[in-house]
Design an enzyme around this catalytic site. Structure first.
Site, PDB file in Angstrom:
ATOM      1  N   LEU A 100       0.856  -1.191   0.000  1.00  0.00           N
ATOM      2  CA  LEU A 100       0.000   0.000   0.000  1.00  0.00           C
ATOM      3  C   LEU A 100       0.893   1.243   0.000  1.00  0.00           C
ATOM      4  CD1 LEU A 100      -3.120   0.096   0.347  1.00  0.00           C
ATOM      5  CD2 LEU A 100      -2.756   0.418   2.805  1.00  0.00           C
ATOM      6  N   HIS A 101       0.803   2.037  -1.040  1.00  0.00           N
ATOM      7  CA  HIS A 101       1.586   3.282  -0.994  1.00  0.00           C
ATOM      8  C   HIS A 101       1.024   4.402  -1.869  1.00  0.00           C
ATOM      9  CE1 HIS A 101       3.155   1.853  -4.838  1.00  0.00           C
ATOM     10  NE2 HIS A 101       3.557   3.086  -5.047  1.00  0.00           N
ATOM     11  N   ARG A 102      -0.039   4.126  -2.670  1.00  0.00           N
ATOM     12  CA  ARG A 102      -0.550   5.182  -3.568  1.00  0.00           C
ATOM     13  C   ARG A 102      -1.063   6.358  -2.757  1.00  0.00           C
ATOM     14  NH1 ARG A 102       1.032   4.960  -7.936  1.00  0.00           N
ATOM     15  NH2 ARG A 102       1.519   2.847  -8.470  1.00  0.00           N
TER      16      ARG A 102
END
Ligand code: UD1
Length: 369
Positions: A204-206
């Site tokens: 998860l990084h957007r």
């Protein structure tokens, strides 16, 4: 002194697995190449480890730009890239993917009259709120030679007025790297410290998922629910870790298995052995398709539609109820089997190198082989 024919650029983590087979194939084809690292990603875990794991040659140039706003980061790369370009004077600059370093170096080269080669061209999410989408559209517009990973990319490029004569479908260099390293992948039991019979991997990084406190909290809540059914392993991206701490959400990680950003071989082994991957990454949608592992993508769109039509990917967005439903469904039916897309065969980089060899002007004194 040998003339440099192609100056290759890599800057951020998702670039490194793409540049590795390209550098190897250029060398094998007898093309004189140099490598430039912009330093967009700079932590050992986000950068140096990949060079070692993937046998990428030591960069000939390092711009050390580091982090900053998009404007600052892009501008810093441009300012520092220009003098290097002027001194190296390559026949072409090769960029990969869609990160800020990609557009920054392509733009400098195009304005200096140096040919631009874009590897992984034509992918479109049609979501201009993604910084990567802006980078893709602009890089393709100023590229002279565009290599695509899937056939849908050509239709996207034609819609934007790109001459099809400049486009070649070659397959996926990131999958070249995956096949090349699968046997060396670190077993998940080693990365996890113990064998888990079944688990899910989450990445998860957007910005759209992790920059808003309410969205991030809701995502971590549904992940907590999933974790109660199937243990969730989360290699935590620095952006996400920073935001979780800033928003006071650290307690929501308590039940999950949190890992630092992993090296390529650890991540490959972890995905290969997983029952399921949940992600908002672009590349992981493709890697899970190549591995035949089910993938739930926590975004509303994808620029990689072949992973939906032929691969193992399902788009579920960021709505917690939709994620839970898709997860329950997958636990019941095991997900789609999928197949390997055309030309994801480990030979994409060699196709690229052969095309470049025929496309570059012959340097003085060099005869065609
Ligand atoms: C960038 C790419 C994205 C890619 C992602 C993979 C752009 C527009 N985005 O996003 O396409 O999927 O990389 O990681 O280029 N940081 C560190 N150490 C590092 C690098 C970054 O701590 O080595 C921190 C930065 O300080 C910053 C955050 O992580 O706070 C985000 O880094 P940045 O490179 O700006 O963007 P990403 O979100 O990683």
């Amino acid at each position: 002194m040998t003339m440099t024919q192609v100056l290759c650029v890599a800057g951020a983590r998702p670039n490194f697995m793409k540049i590795a087979p390209v550098m190897a194939a250029l060398a094998e084809t007898g093309i004189a190449a140099q490598l430039l690292h912009t330093g967009q990603h700079y932590d050992a875990a986000m950068s140096d480890g990949f060079f070692a794991d993937l046998g990428i040659p030591r960069p000939d140039h390092h711009l050390e730009v580091g982090s900053g706003s998009h404007a600052v980061q892009t501008a810093e790369v441009m300012k520092r890239f220009e003098p290097v370009l002027d001194s190296v004077q390559p026949q072409a600059v090769l960029v990969v993917g869609d990160v800020n370093s990609t557009i920054a170096c392509a733009l400098v080269a195009a304005k200096r009259g140096v040919r631009v080669i874009h590897v992984e061209a034509g992918l479109r999410s049609y979501d201009r709120s993604m910084p990567e989408e802006i980078n893709r559209v602009l890089t393709d517009q100023i590229s002279d030679l565009l290599f695509t990973t899937e056939k849908s990319a050509l239709a996207n490029l034609l819609r934007e007025g790109i001459d099809p004569a400049r486009v070649e479908f070659v397959g996926n260099v990131m999958i070249d790297t995956l096949y090349r390293n699968l046997e060396r992948a670190v077993p998940s039991s080693q990365t996890l410290g113990a064998a888990l019979p079944a688990y899910a991997v989450l990445t998860l990084h957007r910005p759209s998922n992790v920059d808003d406190p309410a969205t991030l909290a809701a995502l971590l809540d549904v992940i907590g629910e999933i974790n109660a059914v199937l243990p969730v392993v989360l290699p935590l991206h620095p952006r996400t870790r920073g935001n979780i701490e800033k928003f006071g959400l650290t307690a929501k990680l308590d039940a999950l298995r949190i890992l630092p950003p992993l090296g390529y071989l650890e991540m490959l082994g972890l995905m290969r052995d997983a029952k399921l991957v949940l992600t908002d990454s672009g590349g992981i949608q493709e890697e899970t398709t190549a591995l035949g592992v089910a993938c739930l993508t926590l975004r509303d769109n994808t620029e990689r539609p072949i992973t939906l039509t032929e691969g193992t990917n399902t788009l579920v967005g960021a709505d917690p109820a939709a994620i839970r439903t898709a997860f329950d469904q997958l636990m019941t039916d095991g997900g789609r089997a999928g197949c390997i897309p055309e030309y994801w065969d480990g030979r994409a980089a060699m196709r690229i190198a052969h095309t470049i060899k025929g496309w570059l002007p012959q340097p003085a004194g060099v005869r065609g082989s």
